[in-house]
Design a protein around this motif. Structure first.
Motif, PDB file in Angstrom:
ATOM      1  N   ILE A  60     -10.165  -1.555  -6.425  1.00 27.22           N
ATOM      2  CA  ILE A  60     -10.324  -1.642  -5.008  1.00 27.22           C
ATOM      3  C   ILE A  60      -9.118  -2.333  -4.703  1.00 27.22           C
ATOM      4  O   ILE A  60      -8.827  -3.488  -5.050  1.00 27.22           O
ATOM      5  N   SER A  62      -6.670  -2.886  -0.728  1.00 27.57           N
ATOM      6  CA  SER A  62      -6.541  -2.733   0.591  1.00 27.57           C
ATOM      7  C   SER A  62      -5.935  -1.208   1.052  1.00 27.57           C
ATOM      8  O   SER A  62      -5.042  -0.775   0.354  1.00 27.57           O
ATOM      9  N   SER A  63      -6.365  -0.812   2.094  1.00 29.32           N
ATOM     10  CA  SER A  63      -6.016   0.295   2.455  1.00 29.32           C
ATOM     11  C   SER A  63      -4.728   0.119   3.065  1.00 29.32           C
ATOM     12  O   SER A  63      -3.757   1.108   3.222  1.00 29.32           O
ATOM     13  N   TYR A  65      -2.235  -1.630   1.269  1.00 27.18           N
ATOM     14  CA  TYR A  65      -1.723  -1.913   0.041  1.00 27.18           C
ATOM     15  C   TYR A  65      -0.362  -1.251  -0.023  1.00 27.18           C
ATOM     16  O   TYR A  65      -0.343   0.126   0.187  1.00 27.18           O
ATOM     17  N   PHE A  74      -8.104  -8.323   1.074  1.00 30.57           N
ATOM     18  CA  PHE A  74      -9.140  -7.555   1.853  1.00 30.57           C
ATOM     19  C   PHE A  74     -10.450  -8.424   1.450  1.00 30.57           C
ATOM     20  O   PHE A  74     -10.415  -9.249   0.896  1.00 30.57           O
ATOM     21  N   ARG A  78     -16.197  -6.878  -0.095  1.00 34.38           N
ATOM     22  CA  ARG A  78     -16.418  -5.273  -0.585  1.00 34.38           C
ATOM     23  C   ARG A  78     -16.648  -5.096  -1.955  1.00 34.38           C
ATOM     24  O   ARG A  78     -17.343  -4.220  -2.352  1.00 34.38           O
ATOM     25  N   ASP A 244     -11.401   0.127   5.043  1.00 33.26           N
ATOM     26  CA  ASP A 244     -10.260  -0.906   4.915  1.00 33.26           C
ATOM     27  C   ASP A 244      -9.649  -1.121   3.606  1.00 33.26           C
ATOM     28  O   ASP A 244      -8.916  -2.018   3.403  1.00 33.26           O
ATOM     29  N   VAL A 245     -10.437  -0.453   2.797  1.00 33.22           N
ATOM     30  CA  VAL A 245     -10.076  -0.703   1.255  1.00 33.22           C
ATOM     31  C   VAL A 245      -9.897   0.937   0.639  1.00 33.22           C
ATOM     32  O   VAL A 245     -10.605   1.741   1.349  1.00 33.22           O
ATOM     33  N   LYS A 246      -9.368   0.989  -0.371  1.00 33.60           N
ATOM     34  CA  LYS A 246      -9.262   2.306  -1.038  1.00 33.60           C
ATOM     35  C   LYS A 246      -9.533   1.867  -2.502  1.00 33.60           C
ATOM     36  O   LYS A 246      -9.486   1.110  -2.915  1.00 33.60           O
TER      37      LYS A 246
END
Length: 390
Positions: A60, A62-63, A65, A74, A78, A244-246
């Protein structure tokens, strides 16, 4: 009947000085391409060492990143949200940030990359870290990267000589240092964006970086339960976790970092451009060699044509010359490149390493370069008329 191969060879070898100059030119271009692809691969290999050595099945980030060398944190929550999914076995946070390490000899400060994690868990697959992980459970103890560049001082050398080694590190925007003890060494190595690395516990990380809290992390490691389908879990997490994460697989994480350096930084563009330019320069150099050779032997080619030899035979001679030049010129090129690779590796501490894959790529490129030049240089030969010559 005249044998094609001897004719091609004899024409090249007839003027030994010209032949030697031609081979030197091709060897130079081969070295140029070897160095370009060597440094390009070193860029990608060094930039992805962290991703390759992290424990975990999914990651995981941050989006926002971009790369490991820029901070994109992040919320730690999560990870716990991900832990609620049935196929997730465990989660582990990793904190990363640049600090400044004070050289114990001259007092100068240099940027160093700091990776913090919970020493109760195995986060990196590096044997030296696994063997020394219990040391990080002690307060203010760190592991130092023996592959770091020399500006940090003789830290690794002093430690290997059994001398007690204490260093002072500073949060990047802080003027107040934090003293830690080097408890062990590991080997990760620098990259184009990182000169050295420190491994520390997350509790020490928070003490060094006073503006950070444990609630925000930089990389989340997810371990799946046996038999879990990685792609299905990834899709499920991507659908249900906040945007907000990928979530990425290991290869996806590596490719993301490579794409950043290749497509979004000037250095990636320059390397790609130089590889192309090296090939074009090589085509021009070999073209000049072959065209000059054809011009100097035009009467001989016209004689062969008058004797009944077809264009196909004459063009075959030129293409065989191109292959001969490519193979013989490639040999000193790879030998010189191997020496330059060792020199560059020792000077930069980057993974500039010769491999069979690189050797085959440059051999193929050299052959393609010479054959392209041969094709371009045969226009005059196709149209030659014995009546015009004699």
């Amino acid at each position: 009947m005249i044998n094609n191969i001897p004719v091609a060879w004899l024409q090249l070898a007839r003027q030994k000085l010209r032949f030697a100059v031609a081979l030197a030119g091709i060897a130079f271009v081969a070295v140029l391409m070897f160095m370009q692809i060597g440094f390009q691969d070193a860029l990608y290999d060094s930039a992805t060492q962290v991703q390759k050595n992290l424990v975990g099945d999914l990651f995981i980030i941050s989006s926002q990143y971009k790369s490991l060398t820029s901070n994109q944190s992040f919320p730690r929550v999560r990870l716990y949200q991900a832990l609620g999914f049935d196929d997730i076995k465990s989660v582990m946070p990793v904190y990363v940030q640049f600090a400044k390490l004070k050289n114990p000899i001259n007092g100068r400060k240099f940027p160093i990359y700091v990776l913090g994690f919970d020493p109760a868990e195995f986060v990196f697959k590096l044997p030296e870290i696994e063997n020394n992980i219990n040391l990080l459970k002690r307060p203010n103890v760190v592991l130092f990267d023996r592959g770091s560049r020399s500006e940090f001082g003789p830290i690794a050398e002093n430690f290997e000589q059994k001398k007690p080694v204490s260093i002072e590190i500073f949060g990047y925007n802080s003027t107040i240092g934090y003293k830690v003890k080097v408890g062990g060494l590991f080997k990760l190595g620098p990259s184009f964006g990182v000169d050295g690395n420190l491994m520390i516990s997350y509790s020490t990380f928070i003490k060094v970086f006073r503006d950070r809290t444990a609630d925000y992390i930089d990389i989340g490691l997810l371990t799946l339960k046996p038999g879990a389908d990685r792609q299905k879990v990834l899709a499920s997490l991507s659908d249900h976790l906040p945007k907000d994460v990928k979530i990425l697989t290991r290869q996806g994480f590596i490719d993301f970092e490579k794409n950043y350096w290749s497509l979004r930084t000037p250095i990636g563009f320059v390397f790609n451009l130089m590889v192309i330019m090296g090939f074009i320069v090589g085509v021009v150099v070999v073209y000049q060699i072959l065209y000059s050779n054809i011009s100097n032997h035009l009467a001989e080619y016209a004689t062969l044509k008058a004797m009944g030899f077809k264009n196909q035979y004459l063009l075959g001679v030129v293409f065989q010359q191109a292959v001969i030049l490519a193979i013989i010129g490639y040999i000193p090129g790879i030998i010189i490149s191997m020496g330059l690779y060792d020199l560059a590796k020792n000077a930069t501490k980057l993974p500039v390493i010769m491999s069979y894959e690189k050797a085959l790529i440059i051999l193929f490129s050299t052959l393609l370069m010479c054959l392209t030049s041969a094709f371009l240089s045969t226009n005059k030969l196709r149209s030659v008329d014995p009546a015009d010559i004699f």
